[in-house]
Structure formats: structure tokens, C-alpha cells
Scaffold this motif. Structure first.
Motif, mmCIF file in Angstrom:
data_model
loop_
_atom_site.group_PDB
_atom_site.id
_atom_site.type_symbol
_atom_site.label_atom_id
_atom_site.label_comp_id
_atom_site.label_asym_id
_atom_site.label_seq_id
_atom_site.Cartn_x
_atom_site.Cartn_y
_atom_site.Cartn_z
ATOM 1 N N ASN A 114 0.817 -1.215 0.000
ATOM 2 C CA ASN A 114 0.000 0.000 0.000
ATOM 3 C C ASN A 114 0.851 1.267 0.000
ATOM 4 O O ASN A 114 0.358 2.349 -0.318
ATOM 5 C CB ASN A 114 -0.959 0.001 1.193
ATOM 6 N N SER A 115 2.099 1.124 0.383
ATOM 7 C CA SER A 115 2.988 2.290 0.418
ATOM 8 C C SER A 115 3.783 2.462 -0.871
ATOM 9 O O SER A 115 4.608 3.362 -0.966
ATOM 10 C CB SER A 115 3.954 2.173 1.603
ATOM 11 N N SER A 116 3.542 1.605 -1.863
ATOM 12 C CA SER A 116 4.263 1.706 -3.129
ATOM 13 C C SER A 116 3.952 3.031 -3.811
ATOM 14 O O SER A 116 2.886 3.625 -3.620
ATOM 15 C CB SER A 116 3.877 0.554 -4.058
ATOM 16 N N ALA A 117 4.889 3.467 -4.656
ATOM 17 C CA ALA A 117 4.707 4.715 -5.387
ATOM 18 C C ALA A 117 3.527 4.604 -6.349
ATOM 19 O O ALA A 117 3.237 3.541 -6.889
ATOM 20 C CB ALA A 117 5.980 5.054 -6.145
ATOM 21 N N ILE A 118 2.848 5.714 -6.540
ATOM 22 C CA ILE A 118 1.744 5.815 -7.491
ATOM 23 C C ILE A 118 2.189 6.713 -8.633
ATOM 24 O O ILE A 118 2.747 7.789 -8.410
ATOM 25 C CB ILE A 118 0.477 6.374 -6.813
ATOM 26 N N TYR A 119 1.948 6.264 -9.860
ATOM 27 C CA TYR A 119 2.379 6.976 -11.057
ATOM 28 C C TYR A 119 1.148 7.383 -11.864
ATOM 29 O O TYR A 119 0.020 7.053 -11.516
ATOM 30 C CB TYR A 119 3.296 6.088 -11.907
ATOM 31 N N SER A 120 1.385 8.095 -12.951
ATOM 32 C CA SER A 120 0.277 8.475 -13.823
ATOM 33 C C SER A 120 0.690 8.372 -15.276
ATOM 34 O O SER A 120 1.880 8.403 -15.609
ATOM 35 C CB SER A 120 -0.183 9.903 -13.523
ATOM 36 N N PHE A 121 -0.292 8.209 -16.157
ATOM 37 C CA PHE A 121 -0.065 8.229 -17.600
ATOM 38 C C PHE A 121 -1.262 8.882 -18.269
ATOM 39 O O PHE A 121 -2.327 9.047 -17.659
ATOM 40 C CB PHE A 121 0.170 6.827 -18.161
ATOM 41 N N LYS A 122 -1.071 9.240 -19.540
ATOM 42 C CA LYS A 122 -2.154 9.775 -20.354
ATOM 43 C C LYS A 122 -2.334 8.869 -21.551
ATOM 44 O O LYS A 122 -1.368 8.527 -22.241
ATOM 45 C CB LYS A 122 -1.844 11.199 -20.825
ATOM 46 N N THR A 123 -3.560 8.436 -21.793
ATOM 47 C CA THR A 123 -3.837 7.535 -22.905
ATOM 48 C C THR A 123 -3.693 8.264 -24.242
ATOM 49 O O THR A 123 -3.591 9.492 -24.306
ATOM 50 C CB THR A 123 -5.250 6.949 -22.779
ATOM 51 N N GLY A 124 -3.700 7.495 -25.321
ATOM 52 C CA GLY A 124 -3.484 8.045 -26.649
ATOM 53 C C GLY A 124 -4.653 8.879 -27.148
ATOM 54 O O GLY A 124 -5.776 8.792 -26.647
ATOM 55 N N ARG A 125 -4.371 9.673 -28.169
ATOM 56 C CA ARG A 125 -5.400 10.478 -28.834
ATOM 57 C C ARG A 125 -6.075 9.617 -29.909
ATOM 58 O O ARG A 125 -5.410 8.842 -30.595
ATOM 59 C CB ARG A 125 -4.780 11.701 -29.491
ATOM 60 N N VAL A 126 -7.373 9.792 -30.062
ATOM 61 C CA VAL A 126 -8.077 9.036 -31.096
ATOM 62 C C VAL A 126 -7.629 9.519 -32.469
ATOM 63 O O VAL A 126 -7.259 10.676 -32.667
ATOM 64 C CB VAL A 126 -9.605 9.183 -30.973
ATOM 65 N N ALA A 127 -7.643 8.611 -33.435
ATOM 66 C CA ALA A 127 -7.326 8.986 -34.812
ATOM 67 C C ALA A 127 -8.313 10.051 -35.273
ATOM 68 O O ALA A 127 -9.531 9.887 -35.130
ATOM 69 C CB ALA A 127 -7.394 7.765 -35.716
ATOM 70 N N GLY A 128 -7.774 11.133 -35.823
ATOM 71 C CA GLY A 128 -8.625 12.221 -36.274
ATOM 72 C C GLY A 128 -8.672 13.398 -35.333
ATOM 73 O O GLY A 128 -9.180 14.464 -35.699
ATOM 74 N N ASP A 129 -8.156 13.249 -34.106
ATOM 75 C CA ASP A 129 -8.085 14.381 -33.184
ATOM 76 C C ASP A 129 -7.126 15.416 -33.784
ATOM 77 O O ASP A 129 -5.943 15.141 -33.955
ATOM 78 C CB ASP A 129 -7.574 13.900 -31.828
ATOM 79 N N PRO A 130 -7.607 16.630 -34.125
ATOM 80 C CA PRO A 130 -6.760 17.600 -34.815
ATOM 81 C C PRO A 130 -5.908 18.468 -33.891
ATOM 82 O O PRO A 130 -5.236 19.390 -34.355
ATOM 83 C CB PRO A 130 -7.774 18.459 -35.552
ATOM 84 N N THR A 131 -5.907 18.168 -32.591
ATOM 85 C CA THR A 131 -5.163 18.988 -31.638
ATOM 86 C C THR A 131 -3.659 18.923 -31.930
ATOM 87 O O THR A 131 -3.092 17.830 -32.044
ATOM 88 C CB THR A 131 -5.409 18.495 -30.202
ATOM 89 N N PRO A 132 -2.981 20.064 -32.058
ATOM 90 C CA PRO A 132 -1.520 20.040 -32.258
ATOM 91 C C PRO A 132 -0.829 19.372 -31.064
ATOM 92 O O PRO A 132 -1.277 19.496 -29.921
ATOM 93 C CB PRO A 132 -1.150 21.524 -32.345
ATOM 94 N N TYR A 133 0.267 18.669 -31.335
ATOM 95 C CA TYR A 133 1.036 18.066 -30.245
ATOM 96 C C TYR A 133 2.465 17.792 -30.708
ATOM 97 O O TYR A 133 2.804 17.908 -31.885
ATOM 98 C CB TYR A 133 0.371 16.784 -29.735
ATOM 99 N N THR A 134 3.296 17.389 -29.739
ATOM 100 C CA THR A 134 4.718 17.152 -29.974
ATOM 101 C C THR A 134 5.098 15.778 -29.450
ATOM 102 O O THR A 134 4.551 15.322 -28.437
ATOM 103 C CB THR A 134 5.556 18.235 -29.261
ATOM 104 N N THR A 135 6.021 15.124 -30.128
ATOM 105 C CA THR A 135 6.582 13.873 -29.628
ATOM 106 C C THR A 135 8.105 13.929 -29.715
ATOM 107 O O THR A 135 8.668 14.784 -30.409
ATOM 108 C CB THR A 135 6.031 12.676 -30.402
ATOM 109 N N ALA A 136 8.786 13.040 -28.992
ATOM 110 C CA ALA A 136 10.248 13.019 -28.950
ATOM 111 C C ALA A 136 10.768 11.717 -29.548
ATOM 112 O O ALA A 136 10.142 10.665 -29.380
ATOM 113 C CB ALA A 136 10.740 13.168 -27.511
ATOM 114 N N VAL A 137 11.914 11.803 -30.214
ATOM 115 C CA VAL A 137 12.525 10.629 -30.840
ATOM 116 C C VAL A 137 14.005 10.577 -30.462
ATOM 117 O O VAL A 137 14.720 11.579 -30.580
ATOM 118 C CB VAL A 137 12.392 10.667 -32.370
#
Length: 497
Positions: A114-137
Motif C-alpha cells: 500500500n505504500s508503493s509509489a503511485i504513477y500516472s499516464f495519459k492515454t493516446g489520442r483518437v485517430a482524427g483528433d486535430p489537436t496540435p502536439y509534440t513527440t520526442a525521438v
């Protein structure tokens, strides 16, 4: 350090036995062997996420709590996947969560206590979502800790960090506006362990205990990546350093007898560590393992392909020697044309009314001012040109070179202003112990910008259906060393935007 003849005799005397584990320097070994370490994420489609972590003991039922608040982890997912291989120091645990809301923040906790660390993530954008965004490579990113890339290097190595430089991992952490990290091959460079010993960068060990050095370096790298990969999906592909080890395949002639010395450990051969450590969305895209797959994210369709094996008829791999794949790896498809057939089907199935941008990445380049992968070009270029892939990313050569759009070595006359041909960029300058490569002059006629003196990574920004920008970010200080914007003549309103 050792004569090849002595190595051969030593290896024969070792047989299959494994020595007792010595101490593992610089690796965080928890007091409880079931505690999660090396936590990492990967998209499992728009509404799914792979959560993976390692433990120093086997888990019969790897499990994850998750929810919309760190105080309300009411949902639960589990699996029976806790896998390892001979010589590995840890077990790789994988849980797939499905049925998530797209573009939504979730909190999660690999179940340990119960004392383990808690993390977070954000799920992917649906195909067709026109919101601008950035990714890293990043490509060709290795250990940057006490026994990796640093301000000093061993004899024969090159290009240490400057005393005030930020390394690539630190640079990525300082610029967290990107949504996921794409890493098409050469991950950790733990297979350089013997090379680093010979160049007097890390202490010598015996060949019998060499696997512990390899696994230690590998675990150090995954520990270093955890602050990034526990929060952002880490989408990986295969490189030559996942296929085999840099220490093997050496020959020596003694008394007119040729000895072939191989000190490759099980985790270093035939992508063993790579297969065990990661889970990519091949099931969701009809691909194969961590080798070739695709996924949609907003206005982009991403394709990871494999330049190391499975290139098709007559093309067993880019390191073929005397009719045998020089990496002694693969194939992984069920038949010779498996990858190319999948690639053709995947690209012809793209709905460009939803994902007008198509970006592909594979480890080895075929447009580079230096040694190129002609087998890769023969296998992949025709299908990428046929389906008008917008951008193809690669690494392998440890420098940066941005090219014009090109096909069959002919430069597109429109350059970046609505070209017909795919755009090619090589950026293998993320950094590892062995340093950067040197540009080969004169540069090719298609080359437009090149650097061989700076570590860095690529930032891709998708502005809308017509404009995307590539930037080469200097890891040392975050400056932009090169920027270019690709324009495609499309009417965004026709995409329902």
C-alpha cells in the motif's frame, strides 16, 4: 586483456555453468525482491496501455491498480506474464490494461504494498483528433550513468560530455511537452561491456562473470529511464545492439587453426533481452512482437519497421556474411515476406482522412553521407514511396543528417514545399559510451544539414494537417541546432477539422 586462444579454452571449460553472482555495482537492488523497478509504459491502442516493470523475483500474478485519482485506484488488471532468460538478474512483468478513455490521465500502481509509489499516464489520442502536439525521438541512446557516457571516457572512446553539459536523458526530462518517446533501436549498449573493460573505462572481470557486467549495465540504463518511462509511453524498435553483442564473432589463427571466440551471453543474442523486456502494440496492429507494429495518435499514423531481420526474399539481414545472417538472429515472421506483406497491408489501410500524416521509423538509414543500408533500401523504399509516407526516421550512424525528400536517389524538386517523395532524417546522436561518428565528406547531394559534434534528440511537432516541424535539440543546453517544416498541400476542412 585475454588472448583469443585463451578465451576459447576458457569458454570451452566453462560449459553451460553460471558462476555465483558477484556484487552488482550501481544497480538499485531493493530489500524486497518483489518491489517494482524499471517501470515503463507503451500504448496498447488508443484505449489501452501496457504497464511493465521488473522484479528480482518471479511474480505468479503481476497486478496493477488504477483509477482517475491517486486516492481512488478502484480498477484492477493482472496477467500471468513474468518472464526471464538465462543470465538475467530480474524478471520482466507485463500487464495490459484495456477499456480506457482516450486522451485521459490515469493513476496507477504496480501492486506490491500500500505504500508503493503511485504513477500516472495519459492515454493516446483518437485517430482524427486535430489537436496540435509534440513527440520526442531518440535513437542510439545508451547508459549515461557512472559507467556510461560521462565527462571522461576510456582509452579509444570519443566525445565525452562537457563539464556543464546536460545529457540526453536529462534534456528529455527538462522538456516534457512531448507526449511519448519513440526509440527505434540501440537501447542501452550494455553489450559494450567488454569493449569498455578493454578501453579501461570499467574494471576488468572474468569471462565467466561477464554476464553480470552486461546485466548490470542494462539494469542501470532502465533505472535511469524510469523517471521518463513511468510517465510517458516508450515506443521501441529493434536495432543491431539488440540483435547481438559487440563482443562476439572475433577470430584468431593459432597453429594454422582458426578459432572463433564468442562471449555473447544469452541475453545478448537473438534479441533475447529486447523480446523479454518490452511489449509493443503488435497485437493491436497485426504486427509481430516488438519488431514491427503501428499505432494512431491524433492526426498521425506511426509505423515501426525492422531493418535487422525479415527483409524479404533474398535479404536475410543487413549484416549477411557468406550467405548467413551475420547477427545470427531471426527471422521472426512466419514466412519470408511477412514484414513486407504486413507493411503493405498496414499502409494501404491508413485512413488519411483521419491521420493525414504517416511517419515511419527503422534503425538503419539508406540515405546517409557514409555507409548506408542498401538491403533496407531495396526492401522498404518502394512501399514507402508508393504510399507517400511523409517522413522516415533512422539512426545507427551516430550523428545528425537531415536530407531532402528523395526517392531512388533523386531529390524531389519541391524540397519541403509539398513534395511527392518521402522526407528522410537520420539522428543517431542521442549518445552512449562510444561517442559520436564523423561525417563523411563530401556530403551527398540530398543532404541539407548535418552535425557530428553534438549529442541531441529529435522533436516532432504536428501543427495541423498541412504543417509539421522537425527540430534537432542539443542535449547539452536545449538549443535548437536545426529546424525544418514540411508542408503538404491539403485542405484541413476536408478532414472534418
Amino acid at each position: 586483456m585475454y588472448s583469443l586462444f585463451a578465451l576459447a579454452n576458457l569458454l570451452l571449460s566453462l560449459g553451460t555453468g553460471i558462476a555465483a553472482l558477484p556484487s552488482i555495482s550501481h544497480v538499485r537492488v531493493p530489500d524486497n525482491s518483489l518491489e517494482p523497478v524499471q517501470i515503463r509504459l507503451a500504448y496498447a491502442g488508443t484505449t489501452g496501455m501496457y504497464i511493465s516493470w521488473n522484479t528480482f523475483s518471479y511474480l505468479s500474478n503481476p497486478s496493477v491498480r488504477y483509477g482517475f485519482s491517486p486516492d481512488a485506484l478502484y480498477f484492477y488488471a493482472s496477467s500471468d506474464t513474468s518472464v526471464t532468460y538465462p543470465t538475467s538478474l530480474t524478471y520482466n512483468n507485463h500487464v495490459k490494461i484495456t477499456g480506457l478513455e482516450p486522451n485521459t490521465v490515469y493513476y496507477y500502481q504496480p501492486i506490491f504494498s500500500n505504500s508503493s509509489a503511485i504513477y500516472s499516464f495519459k492515454t493516446g489520442r483518437v485517430a482524427g483528433d486535430p489537436t496540435p502536439y509534440t513527440t520526442a525521438v531518440v535513437v542510439d541512446l545508451g547508459l549515461i550513468g557512472p559507467e556510461g557516457l560521462s565527462t571522461t571516457v576510456g582509452k579509444g572512446a570519443a566525445n565525452p560530455l562537457g563539464p556543464n553539459d546536460t545529457n540526453t536523458i536529462q534534456s528529455l526530462m527538462a522538456s516534457e511537452d512531448w507526449e511519448f518517446l519513440w526509440h527505434p533501436g540501440d537501447i542501452a549498449y550494455a553489450d559494450y561491456w567488454l569493449k569498455e573493460e578493454i578501453q579501461q573505462y570499467i574494471p576488468n572481470t572474468t569471462i565467466a562473470e561477464g554476464y553480470t557486467v552486461y546485466e548490470s549495465l542494462l539494469n542501470q540504463f532502465y533505472d535511469e529511464m524510469t523517471p521518463i518511462t513511468a510517465a510517458k509511453p516508450w515506443m521501441v524498435g529493434p536495432g543491431n545492439h539488440e540483435a547481438n553483442c559487440d563482443n562476439g564473432g572475433t577470430t584468431d589463427k593459432t597453429n594454422n587453426i582458426t578459432y572463433t571466440v564468442s562471449i555473447c551471453m544469452p541475453g545478448q543474442t537473438n534479441f533475447t533481452g529486447f523480446i523479454n523486456h518490452f511489449r509493443m502494440p503488435s497485437e493491436e496492429s497485426g504486427g509481430t512482437g516488438n519488431f514491427w507494429y503501428s499505432f494512431d495518435h491524433g492526426m498521425v499514423h506511426y509505423v515501426q519497421f525492422n531493418t535487422e531481420t525479415d527483409l524479404g526474399d533474398g535479404l536475410t539481414g543487413p549484416d549477411e556474411v557468406n550467405g548467413t545472417d551475420g547477427e545470427d538472429s531471426g527471422p521472426f515472421g512466419r514466412f519470408k515476406q511477412a514484414q513486407l506483406d504486413w507493411l503493405e497491408y498496414d499502409l494501404q489501410s491508413v485512413d488519411r482522412s483521419k491521420t493525414p500524416w504517416v511517419i515511419a521509423a527503422g534503425h538503419r538509414p539508406w540515405y546517409i553521407s557514409g555507409a548506408n543500408c542498401t538491403e533496407c533500401q531495396e526492401a522498404f523504399e518502394p512501399v514507402f514511396a508508393k504510399y507517400k509516407v511523409d517522413l522516415i526516421l533512422s539512426g545507427h550512424v551516430h550523428l545528425y543528417e537531415r536530407n531532402a525528400p528523395v526517392n531512388n536517389s533523386v531529390v524531389d524538386p519541391n524540397e519541403l514545399n509539398n513534395p511527392t517523395f518521402p522526407w528522410y532524417i537520420t539522428n543517431g546522436a542521442a549518445g552512449h559510451y562510444d561517442g559520436l561518428d564523423t561525417l563523411v565528406y563530401p556530403l551527398m547531394n540530398y543532404s541539407r544539414k548535418a552535425f557530428d559534434t553534438a549529442y541531441g534528440w529529435s522533436r516532432l511537432t504536428f501543427h495541423n494537417c498541412t504543417h509539421m516541424t522537425h527540430e534537432f535539440v542539443a542535449s547539452a543546453n536545449g538549443t535548437i541546432l536545426d529546424t525544418a517544416t514540411l508542408y503538404k498541400d491539403r485542405t484541413c476542412s476536408s478532414f472534418g477539422w
